[in-house]
Design a protein around this motif. Structure first.
Motif, PDB file in Angstrom:
ATOM      1  N   ALA A 253      36.172   2.844  27.921  1.00 31.49           N
ATOM      2  CA  ALA A 253      36.026   2.258  28.728  1.00 31.49           C
ATOM      3  C   ALA A 253      35.275   0.876  28.499  1.00 31.49           C
ATOM      4  O   ALA A 253      35.443   0.063  29.381  1.00 31.49           O
ATOM      5  CB  ALA A 253      34.696   2.993  29.380  1.00 31.49           C
ATOM      6  N   GLU A 254      34.873   0.390  27.449  1.00 32.49           N
ATOM      7  CA  GLU A 254      34.352  -0.804  27.114  1.00 32.49           C
ATOM      8  C   GLU A 254      35.293  -1.933  27.399  1.00 32.49           C
ATOM      9  O   GLU A 254      35.192  -2.797  27.879  1.00 32.49           O
ATOM     10  CB  GLU A 254      33.591  -0.811  25.525  1.00 32.49           C
ATOM     11  CG  GLU A 254      32.559   0.182  25.504  1.00 32.49           C
ATOM     12  CD  GLU A 254      32.113   0.395  24.009  1.00 32.49           C
ATOM     13  OE1 GLU A 254      31.155   1.316  23.839  1.00 32.49           O
ATOM     14  OE2 GLU A 254      32.819   0.182  23.033  1.00 32.49           O
ATOM     15  N   ILE A 257      36.560  -2.416  30.728  1.00 32.53           N
ATOM     16  CA  ILE A 257      35.683  -3.083  31.724  1.00 32.53           C
ATOM     17  C   ILE A 257      35.957  -4.378  31.301  1.00 32.53           C
ATOM     18  O   ILE A 257      35.616  -5.420  32.190  1.00 32.53           O
ATOM     19  CB  ILE A 257      33.958  -2.556  31.386  1.00 32.53           C
ATOM     20  CG1 ILE A 257      34.118  -1.119  32.013  1.00 32.53           C
ATOM     21  CG2 ILE A 257      33.131  -3.463  32.150  1.00 32.53           C
ATOM     22  CD1 ILE A 257      32.859  -0.368  31.761  1.00 32.53           C
ATOM     23  N   ILE A 291      27.735   1.000  27.562  1.00 29.35           N
ATOM     24  CA  ILE A 291      28.717   1.801  27.950  1.00 29.35           C
ATOM     25  C   ILE A 291      28.589   3.472  27.506  1.00 29.35           C
ATOM     26  O   ILE A 291      28.585   3.722  26.019  1.00 29.35           O
ATOM     27  CB  ILE A 291      30.086   1.409  27.832  1.00 29.35           C
ATOM     28  CG1 ILE A 291      29.977  -0.226  28.123  1.00 29.35           C
ATOM     29  CG2 ILE A 291      30.990   2.124  28.786  1.00 29.35           C
ATOM     30  CD1 ILE A 291      29.835  -0.576  29.453  1.00 29.35           C
ATOM     31  N   VAL A 321      26.151   2.074  31.845  1.00 29.52           N
ATOM     32  CA  VAL A 321      27.315   2.281  32.771  1.00 29.52           C
ATOM     33  C   VAL A 321      28.094   3.453  32.308  1.00 29.52           C
ATOM     34  O   VAL A 321      28.370   3.717  31.081  1.00 29.52           O
ATOM     35  CB  VAL A 321      28.189   1.076  32.308  1.00 29.52           C
ATOM     36  CG1 VAL A 321      29.651   1.032  33.429  1.00 29.52           C
ATOM     37  CG2 VAL A 321      27.791  -0.394  32.878  1.00 29.52           C
ATOM     38  N   GLY A 323      31.354   5.841  32.222  1.00 25.02           N
ATOM     39  CA  GLY A 323      32.829   5.452  32.477  1.00 25.02           C
ATOM     40  C   GLY A 323      33.324   6.236  33.559  1.00 25.02           C
ATOM     41  O   GLY A 323      33.096   7.249  34.062  1.00 25.02           O
ATOM     42  N   GLN A 324      34.584   5.681  33.899  1.00 22.28           N
ATOM     43  CA  GLN A 324      35.196   6.294  35.106  1.00 22.28           C
ATOM     44  C   GLN A 324      35.651   7.820  34.974  1.00 22.28           C
ATOM     45  O   GLN A 324      35.599   8.706  35.984  1.00 22.28           O
ATOM     46  CB  GLN A 324      36.427   5.562  35.551  1.00 22.28           C
ATOM     47  CG  GLN A 324      37.685   5.185  34.699  1.00 22.28           C
ATOM     48  CD  GLN A 324      38.533   4.629  35.189  1.00 22.28           C
ATOM     49  OE1 GLN A 324      38.628   3.602  36.093  1.00 22.28           O
ATOM     50  NE2 GLN A 324      39.921   4.863  34.579  1.00 22.28           N
ATOM     51  N   SER A 354      27.913   3.451  37.957  1.00 19.68           N
ATOM     52  CA  SER A 354      29.164   3.770  37.243  1.00 19.68           C
ATOM     53  C   SER A 354      29.717   2.597  36.936  1.00 19.68           C
ATOM     54  O   SER A 354      29.578   1.454  37.398  1.00 19.68           O
ATOM     55  CB  SER A 354      29.916   4.638  38.444  1.00 19.68           C
ATOM     56  OG  SER A 354      30.165   3.443  39.842  1.00 19.68           O
ATOM     57  N   GLU A 355      31.015   2.599  36.385  1.00 19.42           N
ATOM     58  CA  GLU A 355      32.023   1.617  36.037  1.00 19.42           C
ATOM     59  C   GLU A 355      32.364   1.088  37.192  1.00 19.42           C
ATOM     60  O   GLU A 355      32.411  -0.387  37.071  1.00 19.42           O
ATOM     61  CB  GLU A 355      33.142   2.308  35.213  1.00 19.42           C
ATOM     62  CG  GLU A 355      34.207   1.295  34.803  1.00 19.42           C
ATOM     63  CD  GLU A 355      35.482   1.846  34.101  1.00 19.42           C
ATOM     64  OE1 GLU A 355      36.586   1.486  34.115  1.00 19.42           O
ATOM     65  OE2 GLU A 355      35.083   2.914  33.493  1.00 19.42           O
TER      66      GLU A 355
END
Length: 370
Positions: A253-254, A257, A291, A321, A323-324, A354-355
């Protein structure tokens, strides 16, 4: 008004019992993964969990597991199917501790919260050594290269790892990189090859029939995608279990994003100041973010109540944040997280989003020209 009777003082809490069971399972999995024949006794936390869950079962007039073997069998069932009431244990009905005989992300999270001391020490000690060496050499690029390798290649052929360590940024941390990986387990080998997943770069492992191969990562973005096969004779390395859970999973996710923000024409600093946070953007009035990829929002809330990241005084905004993948699995994830952790509600110094919400906020600031 008559108050309901309180629980006896000797009765353990479901939260502690389940967390201790998770820790015991992680230790048991570590012992059996070595390839040597398992020898009694079972890990201490596994036995203690059996004792505590037995007390809970007796108190609730529910059937209790009769042995550690039965307890391990029970751990493969969703918590919603357990006869023992696990209210306040921070688990969802569809979660389990084992799947296909291997610890789940739920097991990792619970074990990290209480009792999986060895795993946390190994992770923290390794990352601390990496940060100390990179900081002493004034080499932030080496630290970033280390993190990116662990995220992008949780499984890697021995010859490729050697080649990657020839890179000047990674050469500084060659010893620490090698400590982060272990040999691929025997069950990953079949027909002379080791199979990897095209979705996450990790290993694909066989089910009991030895014909069906699955990705080991529960949060893999494309678990049905076959990756490259490597000759077993040439050697394949696999990232340590706790690093796969707490570095690789949120790391996807990092990087995702960061890529999305760069497409907006905004520079992104990953793990600035040797991991003060995960992402920092905007040089003027910066935004910073941590994240998270925890499966369960209540467990994440408990960890955040214990330890939030430090926000730099110059930062205009700070975010946690989610992750999706986690939001997709739990549509009310952020709402549950905010409810369980007041420190990240709107209006506080750090806000949970959220992301998609985070990237949307960045776009609005860019479009406003601020």
């Amino acid at each position: 008004m008559i108050e309901p009777p309180s629980d006896p003082s000797w009765l353990p809490t479901p939260q502690v019992a389940v967390a201790q069971l998770a820790s015991g399972i992680l230790k048991y999995a570590q012992q059996t993964a070595s390839g040597d024949a398992f020898r009694l006794p079972y890990p201490a936390n596994l036995q203690l969990a059996l004792d505590r869950l037995t007390l809970l079962a007796w108190h609730q007039d529910a059937p209790a597991p009769a042995s550690a073997v039965e307890l391990l069998q029970l751990a493969q069932e969703p918590f919603g199917d357990w006869k023992i009431d696990l209210t306040d244990a921070d688990v969802d009905p569809d979660e389990s501790l084992l799947i296909y005989g291997r610890p789940t992300a739920t097991c990792e999270e619970l074990g990290s919260l209480r009792g999986d001391v060895e795993g946390e020490i190994r992770e923290n000690a390794l990352l601390r050594a990496v940060m100390d060496k990179a900081r002493a050499a004034n080499a932030p690029r080496s630290y970033v290269a280390f993190r990116e390798l662990l995220i992008r290649q949780p499984a890697i052929a021995a010859i490729e790892l050697d080649a990657r360590l020839a890179n000047p940024d990674l050469a500084l941390l060659a010893n620490e990189v090698r400590q982060a990986y272990v040999e691929a387990p025997p069950e990953a080998m079949a027909d002379g090859v080791i199979r990897t997943c095209g979705g996450c770069g990790g290993l694909r492992l066989p089910l009991d029939d030895d014909r069906t191969w699955i990705c080991e990562d529960q949060f893999c973005p494309a678990p049905g995608t076959a990756g490259e096969d490597h000759p077993a004779s040439e050697g394949v390395w696999w990232l340590r279990r706790e690093l796969r859970t707490f570095i690789t999973a949120p790391g996807r996710a990092e990087l995702r994003i960061a890529d999305a923000i760069r497409k907006l024409g905004i520079p992104v600093a990953l793990w600035p100041d040797f991991d003060a946070c995960d992402i920092s953007i905007f040089e003027d009035r910066p935004w910073v973010a941590d994240i998270k990829a925890w499966r369960n929002p209540v467990r994440l809330a408990r960890r955040l109540r214990e330890r939030l990241f430090t926000v730099p005084p110059e930062a205009e905004r700070a975010y946690v944040v989610v992750g999706q993948e986690q939001v997709k699995a739990h549509p009310r994830y952020v709402a549950r997280l905010r409810q369980a952790c007041p420190q990240v509600r709107p209006g506080r110094r750090i806000v949970a989003v959220s992301e998609a919400e985070f990237i949307g906020a960045v776009k609005r600031r860019v479009e406003a020209g601020a």
